[in-house]
Design a protein around this motif. Structure first.
Motif, PDB file in Angstrom:
ATOM      1  N   GLU A  39       0.851  -1.183   0.000  1.00 62.70           N
ATOM      2  CA  GLU A  39       0.000   0.000   0.000  1.00 62.70           C
ATOM      3  C   GLU A  39       0.889   1.235   0.000  1.00 62.70           C
ATOM      4  OE1 GLU A  39      -3.035   0.266   2.912  1.00 62.70           O
ATOM      5  OE2 GLU A  39      -3.776  -1.773   2.592  1.00 62.70           O
TER       6      GLU A  39
ATOM      7  N   THR B  72      -4.529   6.468  -2.963  1.00 51.37           N
ATOM      8  CA  THR B  72      -3.969   5.310  -2.279  1.00 51.37           C
ATOM      9  C   THR B  72      -3.859   4.139  -3.242  1.00 51.37           C
ATOM     10  OG1 THR B  72      -4.841   5.969  -0.115  1.00 51.37           O
ATOM     11  CG2 THR B  72      -4.256   3.655  -0.399  1.00 51.37           C
ATOM     12  N   LEU B  73      -2.657   3.606  -3.330  1.00 45.65           N
ATOM     13  CA  LEU B  73      -2.401   2.412  -4.130  1.00 45.65           C
ATOM     14  C   LEU B  73      -2.488   1.182  -3.241  1.00 45.65           C
ATOM     15  CD1 LEU B  73      -1.255   0.916  -6.702  1.00 45.65           C
ATOM     16  CD2 LEU B  73       1.009   1.294  -5.683  1.00 45.65           C
ATOM     17  N   ARG B  74      -3.240   0.196  -3.678  1.00 52.94           N
ATOM     18  CA  ARG B  74      -3.293  -1.113  -3.020  1.00 52.94           C
ATOM     19  C   ARG B  74      -3.050  -2.159  -4.102  1.00 52.94           C
ATOM     20  NH1 ARG B  74      -7.476   1.830  -0.633  1.00 52.94           N
ATOM     21  NH2 ARG B  74      -7.247   2.135   1.624  1.00 52.94           N
ATOM     22  N   ALA B  75      -1.848  -2.703  -4.127  1.00 47.53           N
ATOM     23  CA  ALA B  75      -1.456  -3.671  -5.154  1.00 47.53           C
ATOM     24  C   ALA B  75      -1.176  -5.009  -4.494  1.00 47.53           C
ATOM     25  CB  ALA B  75      -0.219  -3.189  -5.909  1.00 47.53           C
TER      26      ALA B  75
ATOM     27  N   SER C  95      -4.353   5.234 -12.624  1.00 44.46           N
ATOM     28  CA  SER C  95      -4.929   4.086 -11.909  1.00 44.46           C
ATOM     29  C   SER C  95      -3.944   3.417 -10.968  1.00 44.46           C
ATOM     30  CB  SER C  95      -5.444   3.050 -12.915  1.00 44.46           C
ATOM     31  OG  SER C  95      -4.392   2.597 -13.756  1.00 44.46           O
ATOM     32  N   GLY C  96      -2.668   3.806 -11.026  1.00 44.59           N
ATOM     33  CA  GLY C  96      -1.679   3.240 -10.110  1.00 44.59           C
ATOM     34  C   GLY C  96      -0.686   2.293 -10.749  1.00 44.59           C
ATOM     35  N   LYS C  97      -0.738   2.140 -12.071  1.00 43.89           N
ATOM     36  CA  LYS C  97       0.151   1.187 -12.760  1.00 43.89           C
ATOM     37  C   LYS C  97       1.618   1.572 -12.608  1.00 43.89           C
ATOM     38  CE  LYS C  97      -1.350   1.992 -16.881  1.00 43.89           C
ATOM     39  NZ  LYS C  97      -2.008   3.264 -16.584  1.00 43.89           N
TER      40      LYS C  97
ATOM     41  N   LEU D 155       3.004   3.751 -10.625  1.00 49.33           N
ATOM     42  CA  LEU D 155       3.414   3.834  -9.222  1.00 49.33           C
ATOM     43  C   LEU D 155       3.764   2.439  -8.705  1.00 49.33           C
ATOM     44  CD1 LEU D 155       3.828   5.386  -6.610  1.00 49.33           C
ATOM     45  CD2 LEU D 155       1.363   5.196  -6.168  1.00 49.33           C
ATOM     46  N   THR D 156       3.038   1.433  -9.127  1.00 50.70           N
ATOM     47  CA  THR D 156       3.355   0.058  -8.744  1.00 50.70           C
ATOM     48  C   THR D 156       4.759  -0.313  -9.199  1.00 50.70           C
ATOM     49  OG1 THR D 156       1.025  -0.591  -8.863  1.00 50.70           O
ATOM     50  CG2 THR D 156       2.653  -2.353  -8.964  1.00 50.70           C
TER      51      THR D 156
ATOM     52  N   ALA E 147      -5.694  -2.608 -13.209  1.00 51.47           N
ATOM     53  CA  ALA E 147      -5.518  -1.497 -12.267  1.00 51.47           C
ATOM     54  C   ALA E 147      -6.702  -0.555 -12.414  1.00 51.47           C
ATOM     55  CB  ALA E 147      -4.211  -0.757 -12.556  1.00 51.47           C
TER      56      ALA E 147
ATOM     57  N   GLY F  65      -6.507   2.844  -8.180  1.00 55.11           N
ATOM     58  CA  GLY F  65      -5.505   2.559  -7.164  1.00 55.11           C
ATOM     59  C   GLY F  65      -5.473   1.116  -6.714  1.00 55.11           C
TER      60      GLY F  65
END
Length: 350
Positions: free
Chosen positions: A8, A15-18, A35-37, A39-40, A207, A210
């Motif tokens: 996270e 907030t990213l939750r991967a 969408s958080g791609k 950042l992951t 994604a 997040g």
């Protein structure tokens, strides 16, 4: 080889939750911008530190918040291909590749390995060229050679084709896929293009807002998206809320129809979808009266827009896509949807 990610990260109000895993081969992270791609990928690479969770590559923790582990990028043994390729403009192709061999101290060995890399990526004749003299494909091959010469245990690709025109993009997708098939390491490919994901990947993680969920086999993810976000991301045009009526029937008020599915539906069902190419005037299943609502011309297909009879005229028209040589002389009075093409959706609509 395997990668396990469960992290996270909060940045401002995002907030990213991967939480996913990936093995050998190309795994796609498909999602819209923001969408958080990416950042992951940055968290996996060690460029950005997650707030909590863990990242494990082949049993080795790259990051573990509880154990206080956070390896610096240079110790993670991975390669990161940026959108811009990040070649050094003042260096030749050979010099850029040699930068990937900084850990090799023997000068003769470095030259030998660089020569092997240039041969593998068909760059021998460009050894003395600088990045400004290279085409998009040559620059990409140079960047890959610089990364792969160090034998990374994981390769991260962040929208590697986004700056290319459509013709070059398709050609480089094929070239890159052939190149990566020869490497025994996990590859994560970030993309916003469902076509790119379909061309390149064997598995897919979606994604959305997040949330980066578990990976699925690519064709399974397209054949049975399972949720509203997944249906949209995989290109489904006909999506609506619905309610389960019985084991295989779903009522769709927005379309003024009740559809029959080929599989049992769970009580938690919240919607339904079907692909634009699934419709046919000759199909006897889920066959309803329809009314023409417009059309869109594509290079090799027509999209004929319609509404089911009795459908609210203020609701969006549905899509029927068919090859140009199969367009009927007159718009049909009825269209059918095979029960096997009725896709149940679960979870929130956003």
């Amino acid at each position: 080889m395997s990668l396990e990610v469960d992290i996270e990260k909060t940045l401002g109000d995002f907030t990213l939750r991967a939480s996913f895993s990936a093995g050998t081969g190309i795994t796609g992270l498909l999602g819209a911008s923001g969408s958080g791609k990416s950042l992951t990928l940055r968290c996996i690479a060690g460029i950005c530190r997650p707030d909590r969770g863990r990242i494990v590559l082949d049993g080795k923790a790259l990051f573990d918040a509880e154990r206080g582990i956070n390896l610096p990028p240079q110790r993670r043994e991975l390669g990161f291909l940026f959108q811009s390729y990040a070649l050094f403009p003042h260096m030749t192709v050979e010099q850029n590749i040699l930068c990937g061999l900084s850990r090799v101290r023997n000068r003769r060995e470095r030259r030998r390995l660089a020569a092997e890399a240039m041969h593998r990526f068909s760059l021998e004749e460009l050894a003395g060229h600088r990045p400004a003299q290279l085409s998009g494909g040559q620059a990409q091959r140079t960047a890959l050679a610089r990364i792969m010469v160090s034998r990374p245990r994981l390769l991260l690709l962040d929208e590697p084709f986004s700056a290319l025109d459509s013709h070059l993009r398709l050609r480089l997708q094929l070239e890159l896929r052939e190149t990566l098939d020869a490497w025994d390491c996990p590859v994560l490919l970030v993309t916003h293009s469902r076509d790119e994901a379909y061309h390149m990947c064997s598995r897919l993680a979606l994604a959305n807002g997040g949330a980066v969920g578990e990976t699925r086999p690519l064709k399974e993810a397209f054949a049975d998206p399972g949720s509203f976000p997944a249906a949209r991301l995989t290109g489904c045009k006909n999506i609506a809320p619905g309610a389960r009526q019985d084991a295989r029937s779903v009522s769709v008020p927005n379309w003024n129809v009740t559809l029959t599915a080929a599989r049992d539906l769970l009580p938690e069902l919240t919607g339904v979808a079907f692909r634009a190419h699934a419709l046919s005037p000759d199909c006897g299943e889920n066959c309803f009266p329809v009314e023409y609502a417009g059309e869109l011309e594509e290079p090799f297909a027509w999209v004929l827009l319609f509404r089911f009879r009795g459908q609210d005229p203020r609701s969006p028209a549905l899509w029927w896509r068919l090859p140009k040589d199969r367009r009927p002389a007159r718009f049909p009075e009825r269209l059918g949807i095979p029960a096997g093409q009725v896709l149940p959706l679960y979870g929130p609509q956003e």
